[in-house]
Write a protein that holds these residues in place. Structure first.
Motif, short mmCIF file in Angstrom:
data_model
loop_
_atom_site.label_atom_id
_atom_site.label_comp_id
_atom_site.label_asym_id
_atom_site.label_seq_id
_atom_site.Cartn_x
_atom_site.Cartn_y
_atom_site.Cartn_z
N UNK A 181 0.82 -1.22 0.00
CA UNK A 181 0.00 0.00 0.00
C UNK A 181 0.85 1.27 0.00
N UNK A 182 1.90 1.29 0.82
CA UNK A 182 2.77 2.47 0.90
C UNK A 182 3.40 2.83 -0.43
N UNK A 183 4.11 1.88 -1.08
CA UNK A 183 4.67 2.20 -2.41
C UNK A 183 3.61 2.59 -3.43
N UNK A 184 2.42 2.00 -3.33
CA UNK A 184 1.35 2.34 -4.26
C UNK A 184 0.93 3.79 -4.10
N UNK A 185 0.81 4.26 -2.85
CA UNK A 185 0.45 5.66 -2.60
C UNK A 185 1.51 6.59 -3.16
N UNK A 186 2.78 6.24 -2.94
CA UNK A 186 3.87 7.06 -3.48
C UNK A 186 3.78 7.11 -5.00
N UNK A 187 3.49 5.96 -5.62
CA UNK A 187 3.38 5.92 -7.08
C UNK A 187 2.23 6.78 -7.57
N UNK A 188 1.12 6.79 -6.85
CA UNK A 188 -0.02 7.63 -7.24
C UNK A 188 0.35 9.11 -7.17
N UNK A 189 1.05 9.49 -6.09
CA UNK A 189 1.47 10.89 -5.95
C UNK A 189 2.42 11.27 -7.09
N UNK A 190 3.37 10.39 -7.39
CA UNK A 190 4.31 10.65 -8.49
C UNK A 190 3.55 10.79 -9.81
N UNK A 191 2.56 9.92 -10.04
CA UNK A 191 1.78 9.98 -11.28
C UNK A 191 1.00 11.29 -11.38
N UNK A 221 -2.76 7.48 -19.28
CA UNK A 221 -1.76 6.42 -19.35
C UNK A 221 -0.79 6.51 -18.17
N UNK A 222 -0.38 7.73 -17.81
CA UNK A 222 0.53 7.90 -16.67
C UNK A 222 -0.14 7.44 -15.38
N UNK A 223 -1.40 7.82 -15.19
CA UNK A 223 -2.11 7.47 -13.96
C UNK A 223 -2.36 5.98 -13.86
N UNK A 224 -2.36 5.26 -14.96
CA UNK A 224 -2.58 3.81 -14.91
C UNK A 224 -1.26 3.05 -14.83
N UNK A 225 -0.30 3.45 -15.65
CA UNK A 225 0.94 2.68 -15.77
C UNK A 225 1.80 2.78 -14.52
N UNK A 226 2.00 3.99 -13.99
CA UNK A 226 2.90 4.16 -12.85
C UNK A 226 2.40 3.38 -11.61
N UNK A 227 1.14 3.54 -11.17
CA UNK A 227 0.67 2.72 -10.04
C UNK A 227 0.69 1.22 -10.35
N UNK A 228 0.40 0.85 -11.61
CA UNK A 228 0.42 -0.58 -11.95
C UNK A 228 1.82 -1.16 -11.81
N UNK A 229 2.84 -0.41 -12.21
CA UNK A 229 4.22 -0.88 -12.04
C UNK A 229 4.56 -1.03 -10.57
#
Length: 392
Positions: A181-191, A221-229
């Motif tokens: 969950x933590x890395x996912x939140x960071x990825x969402x913020x980055x996206x 695409x950014x909002x989907x790809x970055x959290x998915x990675x």
């Protein structure tokens, strides 16, 4: 020497500034005196009844259960926690109602202007029907005639074996936090940051070169790809708990109690009728020449409405729309009629009956509603200022 009013020349009565100050001072003194008299009278009455004034009662144990709470709660918790739960439940109704009412209201407002006879008349009948029925009556209708008439949990209407509707409410899967969950939140913020920077770059590029850029699809695409990675590298951010029938009720997952569903749906349906008329009048305020100019550039009806008409109409729509948002939030207090545990039901009802601290309880309740109303107004005013025309 006297003037025509009978006052000596040079008297303070002839000076409007001094006279205005005197009247204001007298008014303030009278208001303060009246307030002090009422406060003193309240204090005396409380002393005669053996009621201790103050907010110390908030630290006492509540001793009663609450049907729905967004945070952990037991009967041993204090009235402070009851206050927080009441605020959260009020905000839940307000946020859900505002979102649903806005989507439905904008759809109906555009439908009222449709050249299709059927669509236009259906929208008109909806608006004229639901805005003329009191919201309390609509709440009672949804609660008693719709949700309480549904079958019990064992005969619940299911969808995809994950969503179940019954007289106990709407049961749905619950998201439980996982290590990723933590890395996912960071990825969402980055996206989000990357999308904002991309949009600004694309706008600046368009202004300089005139070359368009697909901001929407690139941002999506950014909002989907970055959290998915992030989910692939660090694992799923949540685990889903599916509700299942055990005995006479469901266990696991989330449940939206019928009181909440009835209140949200009724207030959304009621407020959407007013929002639809606001949207219709806002669109009507835009000159028809704007539509003709857009069509002359090759834009079809859909893009013209989204990119030309609605942005200009929002300057007219936002002020009355703010009033409807405030009305919806304040109308959430009607949820007490069906027992939904919001501020009025919990604090001005149960807590007041248990403690007898009427002035303190009412002061807290009014302060909460005032704070929420001011917050909504500030947000909408900030948005209205952002979209306002800037004169040169």
């Amino acid at each position: 020497m006297q003037n025509h009013t009978g006052a000596p020349k040079g008297s303070w009565l002839t000076d409007p500034r001094i006279r205005a100050w005197v009247f204001q001072v007298v008014t303030v003194v009278v208001v303060i005196g009246l307030g002090w008299y009422l406060f003193h009278n309240m204090q005396v009455n409380q002393q005669h009844r053996g009621i201790t004034s103050g907010f110390g009662f908030l630290n006492n144990s509540a001793g009663f259960g609450i049907a729905q709470h967004l945070i952990d709660y037991t009967e041993a918790d204090t009235y402070w926690r009851v206050l927080v739960i009441g605020i959260l439940n009020t905000l839940l109704v307000s946020v859900l109602g505002i979102i649903l009412a806005t989507v439905l209201g904008f759809t109906l407002g555009v439908a009222r202007l449709s050249k299709n006879w059927l669509i236009n008349k259906v929208a008109t009948v909806y608006i004229e029907t639901f805005r003329n029925i009191p919201p309390l009556l609509q709440i009672l209708f949804w609660y008693f005639a719709i949700f309480l008439s549904l079958p019990g949990p064992r005969q619940a209407h299911g969808m995809l074996d994950m969503f179940f509707v019954s007289s106990r409410g709407l049961n749905m899967p619950a998201a439980l936090l996982a290590p990723g969950f933590g890395p996912f939140v960071v990825a969402v913020v980055v996206a989000i940051v990357a999308t904002v920077l991309m949009a600004r770059w694309a706008t600046k590029r368009f202004e300089q070169t005139g070359q368009p850029f697909h901001k929407f699809w690139t941002g999506l695409a950014i909002m989907i790809v970055v959290p998915a990675l992030a989910a692939l590298l660090f694992g799923a951010p949540v685990h889903w708990e599916i509700p299942a029938i055990r005995g006479f009720n469901f266990v696991g997952g989330w449940v939206l109690i019928p009181e909440l569903l009835a209140v949200v749906l009724s207030l959304s349906v009621y407020t959407a009728a007013f929002i639809a008329e606001i949207v219709r009048s806002g669109i009507g305020s835009v000159s028809h020449g704007q539509t003709e100019a857009a069509h002359s550039l090759g834009l079809r009806n859909g893009p013209t409405l989204r990119k030309v008409i609605i942005p200009q109409a929002m300057r007219v729509i936002v002020p009355p729309l703010t009033s409807q948002y405030l009305n919806l939030m304040k109308n959430s207090s009607l949820a007490a009629a069906v027992g939904y545990p919001e501020m009025v039901s919990l604090f001005s009802g149960t807590v007041l009956n248990q403690t007898g601290q009427a002035p303190e309880v009412m002061a807290i309740t009014m302060t909460v509603y005032l704070a929420i109303s001011v917050s909504i107004s500030l947000l909408m005013n900030a948005y209205n200022k952002r979209i306002a025309l800037i004169e040169r």
